[in-house]
Design an enzyme around this catalytic site. Structure first.
Site, PDB file in Angstrom:
ATOM      1  N   LYS A   1      25.265  71.087  21.856  1.00  0.00           N
ATOM      2  CA  LYS A   1      24.192  71.358  22.818  1.00  0.00           C
ATOM      3  C   LYS A   1      24.803  71.405  24.200  1.00  0.00           C
ATOM      4  CE  LYS A   1      19.569  71.728  22.764  1.00  0.00           C
ATOM      5  NZ  LYS A   1      18.706  72.152  21.656  1.00  0.00           N
TER       6      LYS A   1
HETATM    7  N1  LIG Z   1      13.839  78.142  22.517  1.00  0.00           N
HETATM    8  C1  LIG Z   1      14.219  77.809  21.293  1.00  0.00           C
HETATM    9  O1  LIG Z   1      14.675  78.648  20.506  1.00  0.00           O
HETATM   10  C2  LIG Z   1      14.075  76.404  20.820  1.00  0.00           C
HETATM   11  C3  LIG Z   1      13.445  75.429  21.573  1.00  0.00           C
HETATM   12  N2  LIG Z   1      13.257  74.189  21.057  1.00  0.00           N
HETATM   13  C4  LIG Z   1      12.591  73.149  21.823  1.00  0.00           C
HETATM   14  O2  LIG Z   1      11.260  73.552  22.133  1.00  0.00           O
HETATM   15  C5  LIG Z   1      10.865  72.996  23.394  1.00  0.00           C
HETATM   16  C6  LIG Z   1      10.399  74.114  24.311  1.00  0.00           C
HETATM   17  O3  LIG Z   1      11.471  75.046  24.471  1.00  0.00           O
HETATM   18  P1  LIG Z   1      11.216  76.512  25.048  1.00  0.00           P
HETATM   19  O4  LIG Z   1       9.856  76.977  24.681  1.00  0.00           O
HETATM   20  O5  LIG Z   1      12.390  77.316  24.682  1.00  0.00           O
HETATM   21  O6  LIG Z   1      11.272  76.224  26.604  1.00  0.00           O
HETATM   22  P2  LIG Z   1      10.628  77.095  27.784  1.00  0.00           P
HETATM   23  O7  LIG Z   1      11.378  76.715  28.984  1.00  0.00           O
HETATM   24  O8  LIG Z   1      10.524  78.520  27.391  1.00  0.00           O
HETATM   25  O9  LIG Z   1       9.146  76.520  27.857  1.00  0.00           O
HETATM   26  C7  LIG Z   1       8.865  75.196  28.125  1.00  0.00           C
HETATM   27  C8  LIG Z   1       7.386  75.072  28.327  1.00  0.00           C
HETATM   28  O10 LIG Z   1       7.070  73.708  28.539  1.00  0.00           O
HETATM   29  C9  LIG Z   1       6.226  73.643  29.672  1.00  0.00           C
HETATM   30  N3  LIG Z   1       6.307  72.348  30.287  1.00  0.00           N
HETATM   31  C10 LIG Z   1       7.323  71.813  30.991  1.00  0.00           C
HETATM   32  N4  LIG Z   1       6.990  70.590  31.399  1.00  0.00           N
HETATM   33  C11 LIG Z   1       5.747  70.361  30.941  1.00  0.00           C
HETATM   34  C12 LIG Z   1       4.856  69.273  31.048  1.00  0.00           C
HETATM   35  N5  LIG Z   1       5.175  68.179  31.725  1.00  0.00           N
HETATM   36  N6  LIG Z   1       3.632  69.377  30.439  1.00  0.00           N
HETATM   37  C13 LIG Z   1       3.310  70.487  29.770  1.00  0.00           C
HETATM   38  N7  LIG Z   1       4.113  71.546  29.637  1.00  0.00           N
HETATM   39  C14 LIG Z   1       5.310  71.470  30.226  1.00  0.00           C
HETATM   40  C15 LIG Z   1       6.713  74.742  30.581  1.00  0.00           C
HETATM   41  O11 LIG Z   1       5.731  75.042  31.538  1.00  0.00           O
HETATM   42  P3  LIG Z   1       5.949  76.258  32.571  1.00  0.00           P
HETATM   43  O12 LIG Z   1       5.835  77.497  31.728  1.00  0.00           O
HETATM   44  O13 LIG Z   1       4.838  76.102  33.530  1.00  0.00           O
HETATM   45  O14 LIG Z   1       7.313  76.062  33.122  1.00  0.00           O
HETATM   46  C16 LIG Z   1       6.895  75.832  29.561  1.00  0.00           C
HETATM   47  O15 LIG Z   1       5.660  76.417  29.251  1.00  0.00           O
HETATM   48  C17 LIG Z   1      12.074  72.216  23.892  1.00  0.00           C
HETATM   49  O16 LIG Z   1      11.941  70.883  23.491  1.00  0.00           O
HETATM   50  C18 LIG Z   1      13.230  72.869  23.157  1.00  0.00           C
HETATM   51  O17 LIG Z   1      14.338  72.010  23.021  1.00  0.00           O
HETATM   52  C19 LIG Z   1      13.659  73.866  19.800  1.00  0.00           C
HETATM   53  C20 LIG Z   1      14.273  74.796  19.011  1.00  0.00           C
HETATM   54  C21 LIG Z   1      14.601  76.103  19.484  1.00  0.00           C
HETATM   55  O1  LIG Z   2      19.400  78.993  18.283  1.00  0.00           O
HETATM   56  C1  LIG Z   2      20.255  78.138  18.396  1.00  0.00           C
HETATM   57  O2  LIG Z   2      21.415  78.326  18.126  1.00  0.00           O
HETATM   58  C2  LIG Z   2      19.948  76.752  18.900  1.00  0.00           C
HETATM   59  C3  LIG Z   2      18.506  76.427  19.085  1.00  0.00           C
HETATM   60  C4  LIG Z   2      18.368  75.036  19.614  1.00  0.00           C
HETATM   61  O3  LIG Z   2      18.968  74.675  20.604  1.00  0.00           O
HETATM   62  C5  LIG Z   2      17.536  74.075  18.925  1.00  0.00           C
HETATM   63  O4  LIG Z   2      17.177  74.308  17.776  1.00  0.00           O
HETATM   64  O5  LIG Z   2      17.229  73.006  19.505  1.00  0.00           O
END
Ligand SMILES: NC(=O)C1=CN([C@@H]2O[C@H](COP(=O)(O)OP(=O)(O)OC[C@H]3O[C@@H](n4cnc5c(N)ncnc54)[C@H](OP(=O)(O)O)[C@@H]3O)[C@@H](O)[C@H]2O)C=CC1
Ligand SMILES: O=C(O)CCC(=O)C(=O)O
Length: 655
Positions: free
Chosen positions: A346
């Protein structure tokens, strides 16, 4: 302390002759303890830890440091420079300054400290830095193994294992045993000044100013608790996101390590092939107004037993080494649960992406890539997006990396389709969440269209999960992001909400629902709660008020262990992150495969394969739960840990 050695705890002052340690095996244990402690002193982070925890205010401890100087004769490797510096009060004071933590780690080795300990002006050569980093890494690894040793299931004897020493508690946390002593064991040399204390005399004097809340006592207590209750540990969040670190532990009972021999068990517990922890880099960029600003970036490579390491890069102000380390560990188990041929890694940069312009973000990403380009690689470590990063970020990394290594589309996944990204990757984590939810609900004779959902986060994962749920007829009754929250008991039109956010930049004033307090979302009336934002959002403060029947962990670590227990007692079913959000990394794997094949799959193929992987993993986890009569989290960890253990054993673990 050392009560089994005949010392009187009630009279345990540092100078009392009663406290002279009588070693039962002619100094061997003492030698081992001292060796390990002295080696730990080569780790600047550990020294900083000692300073922050006020060890340097304790005369007895300073005496102990003086005594340990005998290790410097004849001259030992650079690890003992710190011991020399530690004799100097100025150095100890400099270490107590919190701001010096990062600096000292980066400016190591210590011999370069000048007389005034002016940390800022120090220069190091690349070679020294490399040596220092390697040293830190090995020490960290040893330290970590030792910490884990304290939580090993006991008894699980190895014939050659030393009996646990009660004297270990005399030392600060960190330097306990697993190193082997050279033979014959040299006898300790008397203290240089004659007045220094023997190591076994070092103790917090009775009546000293150390309070019950002192971190020193806290550490000892925590260890005791671990010894009695924990057998195998995994990281998770407690509290706010920044609290994620490898000290926050989920517990995996040893019985769940199915069919593992003691040796295999050891392999897993020693936690395995930590490949690189020391990869934090300073990234300095000019802002658009010409001012210079520095950010700290990290890449932690946790394990590569099953293949190249894989994991996202997060841009968020609370990113730090501990958090990235814990997330890297999770990736190891996640890729194993998904049964894709990867290990875990990570990365992240401690920054607030919304405060940076696009060109600033690009510069920052490029500088970060310049610093880590030798560490990552198509067959070693393949980054991807995470919170705060996206396909554009991956495109910059790809471009910058290719300047050094030639065009290498497989160096990152989650990149734009025009640059070799996979169709379906952008939606993959959210889609995987939906497949996982379907698999879980069908176990209970239910389906998405019967259910009401509350979704925290409307970024990549939250948006795609809510959109696909909405398309399947599920009622999304509440959605939140950092700007606010919206609710509608009849279901929110997700496409309309998305358009609204695109236009206005926020969820506020959406005509298709009522605004609500974002904190209320997690305890909102619904059947299925899907946290898709931060870690640690469900904790002991709010867990008891959760009204959902199912929680799908789309975010990493949204539920801390205390909340986990409370929620489980309430009968709420939790689908753990290492399975629920594995859709992203699974399609990342497909993307990497396509890049290597030089062949592009159509989107249906990607989505069908994703469904196949998610469904298979669910059944594997269920089988594990059936075999071991455990919940889904333990079933998933058991599955992942066992797969990593088997691969590690087969490859042959370093002795
Ligand atoms: N992207 C991926 O492929 C993967 C992501 N994840 C996990 O999923 C989660 C989200 O990731 P991802 O969607 O990519 O991230 P993004 O940055 O695309 O989105 C994060 C979202 O969380 C919101 N947010 C941040 N702080 C708060 C809060 N205090 N209360 C409510 N909402 C909040 C943000 O709001 P705003 O839009 O207003 O900034 C945004 O909508 C993380 O934990 C990540 O590790 C896990 C596996 C894979
Ligand atoms: O797509 C990847 O390789 C990693 C995604 C990731 O960071 C997660 O699953 O938390």
């Amino acid at each position: 302390m050392a009560s089994n050695q005949g010392t009187d705890e009630s009279d345990n002052t540092s100078s009392s002759p009663k406290n002279v340690y009588k070693d039962p095996d002619d100094g061997r244990q003492r030698f081992l303890l001292e060796l390990e402690f002295v080696q730990c002193l080569a780790n600047p982070t550990y020294i900083h830890y000692l300073a922050q925890n006020r060890y340097f205010e304790d005369e007895a401890f300073i005496g102990y440091l003086k005594y340990l100087q005998y290790w410097q004769r004849p001259e030992f490797p650079h690890c003992l420079y710190f011991l020399e510096l530690l004799q100097n009060a100025n150095f100890r004071n400099a270490m107590a300054h919190p701001a010096n933590k990062v600096m000292i780690s980066k400016r190591f080795p210590a011999k370069l400290f000048d007389q005034q300990y002016n940390l800022v002006t120090l220069l190091t050569t690349a070679k020294e830095m490399e040596l220092a980093h390697r040293q830190q890494f090995y020490l960290w690894k040893n330290y970590r193994n030792n910490r884990l040793k304290h939580i090993l299931p006991r008894p699980l004897p190895e014939p050659s294992a030393l009996p646990p020493s009660s004297t270990t508690a005399l030392l600060p946390p960190g330097p306990s045993s697993t190193m082997t002593a050279p033979s014959p064991v040299p006898a300790p040399v008397p203290s240089p000044g004659g007045s220094a204390l023997s190591p076994m005399q070092y103790a917090i004097p009775s009546g000293s100013a150390v309070s019950k809340n002192d971190p020193r006592t806290g550490v000892v207590d925590r260890r005791k608790r671990k010894e009695t209750s924990i057998n195998f540990s995994l990281p998770c969040y407690t509290g706010k996101m920044g609290d994620l670190n490898s000290d926050q532990l989920f517990i995996l009972e040893p019985g769940l390590l199915c069919k593992l021999s003691w040796r295999c068990h050891q392999v897993v517990i020693r936690n395995v092939r930590v490949v690189s922890l020391n990869s934090f880099v300073e990234c300095t960029i000019p802002k658009d107004d010409g001012t210079l600003v520095s950010y700290v970036g990290f890449r932690v490579q946790h394990d590569n037993a099953r293949g190249p390491m894989k994991g996202g890069i997060r841009y968020h102000p609370e990113v730090d080494l501990d958090e990235v380390n814990a997330l890297a560990q999770l990736m190891t188990w996640k890729t194993a649960v998904a049964d894709i041929p990867y290990g875990g890694a990570k990365g992240g940069i401690g920054c607030k992406p919304k405060d940076l312009s696009v060109s600033e973000l690009e510069r920052l990403t490029r500088v970060f890539t310049q610093k880590i380009h030798d560490l990552i690689g198509v067959n070693t470590d393949v980054p991807a997006p995470d919170m705060g990063t996206n396909a554009q970020t991956m495109a910059w990394i790809l471009d910058e990396y290719s300047k050094f290594h030639g065009y290498s589309p497989a160096i990152v996944t989650g990149k734009p389709v025009d640059l070799g990204g996979s169709l379906g990757r952008e939606a993959a984590t959210g889609r995987g969440v939906v497949f996982a939810t379907e698999a879980l609900l069908s176990e209970y004779g239910k389906s998405i269209k019967d259910m009401k959902f509350a979704i925290q986060g409307f970024g990549n994962v939250g948006y795609w999960a809510s959109k696909l749920i909405h398309e399947r007829g599920g009622k999304v009754v509440a959605v939140s992001d950092i700007t606010g929250a919206v609710k509608n008991p009849n279901g929110i039109d997700i496409n309309a909400l998305f358009d609204h956010k695109q236009k206005t930049g926020s969820l506020g004033n959406f005509s298709g629902g009522d605004s609500m307090d974002p904190n209320e979302l997690l305890v909102h009336e619904c059947d299925v709660l899907i946290p898709c934002a931060l870690g640690g959002v469900l904790n002991r403060e709010n867990a008891d008020h959760v009204r959902a029947k199912f929680i799908i962990e789309a975010a990493n670590h949204p539920v801390d262990p205390e909340a986990d227990e409370i929620l489980s007692k309430k009968g709420i079913i939790i689908l753990p992150d290492i399975y629920a959000n594995a859709g992203g990394v699974t399609v990342s794997y497909f993307e990497w495969v396509q890049n290597i094949q030089g062949f592009m799959w159509d989107e249906d193929k990607v989505n069908n394969e994703l469904m196949r992987y998610m469904t298979k993993s669910f059944h594997n986890i269920k089988d594990m739960c059936g075999t071991h009569n455990c919940n889904l989290r333990m079933g998933a960890f058991t599955l992942g840990v066992n797969r990593v253990a088997r691969a590690t054993l087969l490859r042959g673990w370093e002795a």
